[in-house]
Design a protein around this motif. Structure first.
Motif, PDB file in Angstrom:
ATOM      1  N   LYS A 143       0.819  -1.214   0.000  1.00 45.29           N
ATOM      2  CA  LYS A 143       0.000   0.000   0.000  1.00 45.29           C
ATOM      3  C   LYS A 143       0.853   1.265   0.000  1.00 45.29           C
ATOM      4  CE  LYS A 143      -0.689   1.156   4.858  1.00 45.29           C
ATOM      5  NZ  LYS A 143      -1.563   1.719   5.856  1.00 45.29           N
ATOM      6  N   TRP A 200       1.074   4.033  -2.757  1.00 43.81           N
ATOM      7  CA  TRP A 200       0.102   5.104  -2.968  1.00 43.81           C
ATOM      8  C   TRP A 200       0.100   6.044  -1.756  1.00 43.81           C
ATOM      9  CZ3 TRP A 200      -0.900   0.000  -4.322  1.00 43.81           C
ATOM     10  CH2 TRP A 200      -1.216  -0.230  -5.664  1.00 43.81           C
ATOM     11  N   GLU A 209      -5.295   8.341  -0.723  1.00 42.24           N
ATOM     12  CA  GLU A 209      -5.915   7.577  -1.808  1.00 42.24           C
ATOM     13  C   GLU A 209      -6.454   6.245  -1.278  1.00 42.24           C
ATOM     14  OE1 GLU A 209      -3.595   7.144  -5.388  1.00 42.24           O
ATOM     15  OE2 GLU A 209      -5.008   5.702  -6.232  1.00 42.24           O
ATOM     16  N   MET A 210      -5.678   5.629  -0.390  1.00 43.80           N
ATOM     17  CA  MET A 210      -6.112   4.342   0.173  1.00 43.80           C
ATOM     18  C   MET A 210      -7.400   4.505   0.992  1.00 43.80           C
ATOM     19  SD  MET A 210      -4.206   1.631  -0.443  1.00 43.80           S
ATOM     20  CE  MET A 210      -3.941   2.096  -2.128  1.00 43.80           C
ATOM     21  N   THR A 211      -7.412   5.476   1.902  1.00 43.71           N
ATOM     22  CA  THR A 211      -8.594   5.621   2.768  1.00 43.71           C
ATOM     23  C   THR A 211      -9.797   6.067   1.950  1.00 43.71           C
ATOM     24  OG1 THR A 211      -7.865   7.852   3.348  1.00 43.71           O
ATOM     25  CG2 THR A 211      -7.298   6.098   4.880  1.00 43.71           C
ATOM     26  N   LEU A 233     -10.424   5.406  -1.197  1.00 40.55           N
ATOM     27  CA  LEU A 233     -10.890   4.294  -2.025  1.00 40.55           C
ATOM     28  C   LEU A 233     -11.811   3.362  -1.240  1.00 40.55           C
ATOM     29  CD1 LEU A 233     -10.268   2.856  -4.876  1.00 40.55           C
ATOM     30  CD2 LEU A 233      -8.750   1.409  -3.538  1.00 40.55           C
ATOM     31  N   VAL A 234     -11.439   3.077   0.006  1.00 38.92           N
ATOM     32  CA  VAL A 234     -12.186   2.079   0.780  1.00 38.92           C
ATOM     33  C   VAL A 234     -13.293   2.703   1.629  1.00 38.92           C
ATOM     34  CG1 VAL A 234     -11.983   0.290   2.571  1.00 38.92           C
ATOM     35  CG2 VAL A 234     -10.222   0.497   0.812  1.00 38.92           C
ATOM     36  N   TYR A 235     -13.047   3.904   2.191  1.00 36.43           N
ATOM     37  CA  TYR A 235     -13.999   4.446   3.163  1.00 36.43           C
ATOM     38  C   TYR A 235     -14.762   5.677   2.678  1.00 36.43           C
ATOM     39  CZ  TYR A 235     -11.923   1.107   6.341  1.00 36.43           C
ATOM     40  OH  TYR A 235     -11.500  -0.060   6.919  1.00 36.43           O
TER      41      TYR A 235
END
Lengths: 282, 424
Positions: A105, A108, A112-114, A116-118
């Motif tokens: 992860k 990125w 962007e990660m948070t 995308l998911v939340y």
């Protein structure tokens, strides 16, 4: 229960705790599969904290087995507290010892990660670039694998109790693979990371025809540059002639595989410009 | 009802992963009853992007150390659907056999090591190591046979090494299956003893009919394949799961919640038992009879008991599958179907031990994953668990705060939550 006695470094029956950080908890579960070995270990130690298996809890312990990666600010504080209390801190498996796929992860931004998911709740999520426990605190014993190699775990337990150090093996998985006479996975046309990966797993993946994906981490002496030079289509013929050429992998294929378990710290790629390679391509 | 009680269990013990129980009774009224998921997210749906199918399906099992075979197979099925790969009947049989191993190991870990201490008045199984070593050894034998059965097929349970896109990377020898068959026959005795133990325990009362969701297969009690089925009377192919199941982010929880026809639904052993009882092996039906379990069961505490019934089914069906494979012989031509990486989209749905599990992947023309979605059983159960908590707390509010807390812990454990998996 064994009679009270002291062995090795501890003046009393050692108190053991298990802790987990971001991971699948498969290493703890693997320890539970030790069966008779586990019962024997329990004759020598008291497990005082193991949230996944016990409601008993103690804030006092001598040996802390920690699995998982550090992925939040609060994890950093927690592992530091554990480090302060434990005389011996052991990392269990590759998430804790070397990196593992959690570090993918880090390619990125965390936003962007948070996001995308939340989605709309992304701001509520605390996450930082993933790193192994060994990158945050001093570790006394490391065990590797995804999941942890059980023979290595048992060896480390014995070394701890008898006051000896443990140096992880620093030979490639190829050693164990050849020792067992398994078919070289390259012969199946698949990229195998056995030549650069720390052994100690018994080559279980290649035993079942799967390639080694490097879950135990690169050997300390692993020469990624040589690996790439030897295996990429561009360099292959210069090294091993037809034998390697027929594998014909691209650099990208090899690095995609290397990155899965070895992206901490961020993978630094060797320079493969033609002038770097000697006349023999070494 | 007690006038005031505040319960906050930080990092509930004897469950997989990190969750907090929060309950509050004020002025005799239930104010709050929640199970907050505080596990660190790992972002599988983010970091699988850019990887080829071989790496996606390899890493996917790492979502969970307990249900690794389920995640592996859900990822394989989704990827095979995306790439148009048909697996052989032999691969289908072998994967189903591996599932029985996983269900056994997971259920028995929960039944004996996580749930049983509550019924025996103990904080864990550790005190039993001295006081009842025979029971501990039985529990370990039962759990281990599940791991070993899965490993016989998949090389290792956590994490599988021989399962690959299109089939297996390893050619099995049915001769190797015979020692396992003998162990499965012998383990019936341990299961009988487990049934006797659980037939005598007191299960708390809580009746709340809900929507039960599981796979349904016309040919067999579904673990590996089937349509998505709701006890409210709906049935759709797995690839259309998004039309039915809607996930939402909930404040205070790193796991999402889900709904279908009702605001909440139940997945897992009890949902399967209620939806597919007729397809259980006769021996499992007998076990259900001995355990006074008759469908439909509306008490969530009975999930643990339904798991035990499923263990009987898995042992008996595993014996039959081994016989079927042995009679047919292993055909090298069916080991692995060919696979060409390329563009595609697919869904894989399986029954993990804790319930229906969906993996969904999209691959681009370069053969790289561009989108991933995972819908996890424990996440699907969270809304249902909280609905149970809200109904349950007022019925036990006349008891001491410690007792209320203990009963709530038991309720959460009955769900056998797999929390790191639910967050992933």
């Amino acid at each position: 229960m064994a009679t009270e006695r002291t062995i090795g470094r501890f003046a009393h029956r050692p108190q053991v705790a298990f802790f987990d950080f971001a991971c699948c908890e498969g290493c703890q579960l693997s320890v539970l599969q030790l069966e008779e070995n586990l019962l024997e270990i329990l004759e020598h130690v008291d497990v005082v904290t193991w949230r996944e298996a016990m409601s008993e809890e103690s804030s006092e312990y001598d040996i802390a087995f920690c699995e998982g990666s550090i992925t939040r600010e609060e994890d950093i504080e927690r592992i530091k507290r554990i480090r302060e209390k434990a005389e011996v801190l052991v990392t269990l498996g590759s998430c804790a010892s070397g990196g593992c796929h959690n570090e993918l992860k880090n390619q990125w931004s965390m936003e962007e990660m948070t996001g995308l998911v939340y989605g709309d709740h992304a701001d509520e999520i605390d996450t930082i670039p993933s790193r192994p426990i060994s990158a945050v605190v001093d570790v006394d014993y490391q065990t590797f694998g995804c999941p942890v190699s059980l023979p290595e775990f048992v060896t480390v337990v014995k070394r701890i109790l008898t006051g000896q150090s443990y140096d992880p093996p620093n030979q490639p998985v190829c050693v164990e693979c050849k020792h067992n006479d398994y078919l070289c996975v390259f012969e199946k046309g698949t990229v195998c990371l056995g030549p650069v990966t720390r052994c100690g797993c018994g080559a279980i993946c290649t035993a079942y025809g799967d390639p080694c994906r490097g879950c135990r981490g690169l050997m300390d002496s692993a020469n990624l540059g040589a690996l790439l030079k030897a295996w990429t289509r561009e360099q292959a013929h210069a090294i091993l002639g037809k034998v390697v050429e027929r594998y014909g992998f691209t650099e990208e294929e090899i690095l995609a595989r290397v990155r899965v378990y070895n992206n901490w710290p961020e993978l630094e790629l060797p320079d493969l410009s033609p002038e770097e390679a000697g006349p023999d391509g070494d | 009802m007690a006038t005031d009680a505040t319960i906050h269990v930080h990092h509930l013990t004897r469950v997989e992963g990190h969750g907090d129980i929060v309950a509050e009774i004020a002025d005799g009224q239930l104010k709050e009853a929640r199970f907050d998921i505080v596990e660190a997210p790992r972002f599988f749906e983010g970091f699988l992007r850019g990887l080829p199918p071989s790496e996606v399906t390899h890493i996917a099992s790492r979502i969970c150390g307990i249900c690794a075979v389920s995640h592996k197979c859900a990822a394989l099925k989704a990827t095979e659907a995306a790439l148009g790969v048909e697996i052989s009947p032999q691969t289908n049989l072998l994967r189903r056999l591996a599932f029985h191993g996983e269900v056994l190991s997971s259920h028995l870990l929960h039944i004996y090591f996580l749930a049983a201490p509550d019924f025996l008045g103990l904080p864990s199984v550790m005190p039993l190591v001295d006081s009842d070593p025979a029971l501990v050894r039985r529990a370990m034998r039962l759990k281990q046979i599940g791991y070993d059965l899965a490993a016989m097929v998949a090389g290792r349970h956590t994490h599988p090494v021989a399962m690959t896109i299109g089939g297996f990377s390893y050619l099995h020898d049915p001769g190797d299956f015979q020692p396992m068959r003998e162990r499965l026959v012998a383990i019936r005795e341990d299961l009988d003893a487990s049934i006797e133990l659980f037939a005598t325990i007191d299960i708390p009362d809580l009746e709340r009919p809900t929507e039960y969701v599981s796979l349904k297969n016309p040919d067999r009690y579904a673990f590996y394949e089937g349509d998505v089925f709701s006890s409210d009377g709906h049935r759709i192919p797995a690839r259309r799961y998004r039309e039915a199941i809607r996930e939402r982010v909930v404040a205070g929880s790193t796991a999402k919640h889900a709904r279908w026809n009702r605001p909440e639904y139940l997945v897992g052993a009890l949902a399967r038992f209620n939806n597919n009882y007729d397809q259980l092996h006769d021996a499992a039906k007998s076990a259900a009879e001995r355990l006074s379990l008759h469908p439909p069961v509306h008490n969530p505490f009975m999930m643990t008991v339904a798991q035990l019934v499923e263990c009987v089914h898995c042992v008996e069906d595993a014996i039959e599958l081994i016989d079927e494979i042995t009679d047919a012989g292993i055909d090298p031509a069916q080991q692995q179907s060919p696979c060409e990486p390329g563009e595609g989209w697919g869904v894989g749905a399986v029954e993990a031990p804790r319930g229906i599990l969906f993996h969904e992947y999209e691959y681009n023309a370069d053969g790289k994953c561009v989108a991933a979605n995972h819908v996890i059983p424990t996440a699907q159960n969270l809304a249902n668990l909280e609905a149970d908590m809200r109904l349950f707390v007022p019925t036990i509010a006349d008891q001491s705060t410690d007792r209320i807390q203990h009963l709530l812990e038991m309720l959460v454990r009955a769900y056998d939550p797999c929390i790191s998996c639910s967050v992933h």
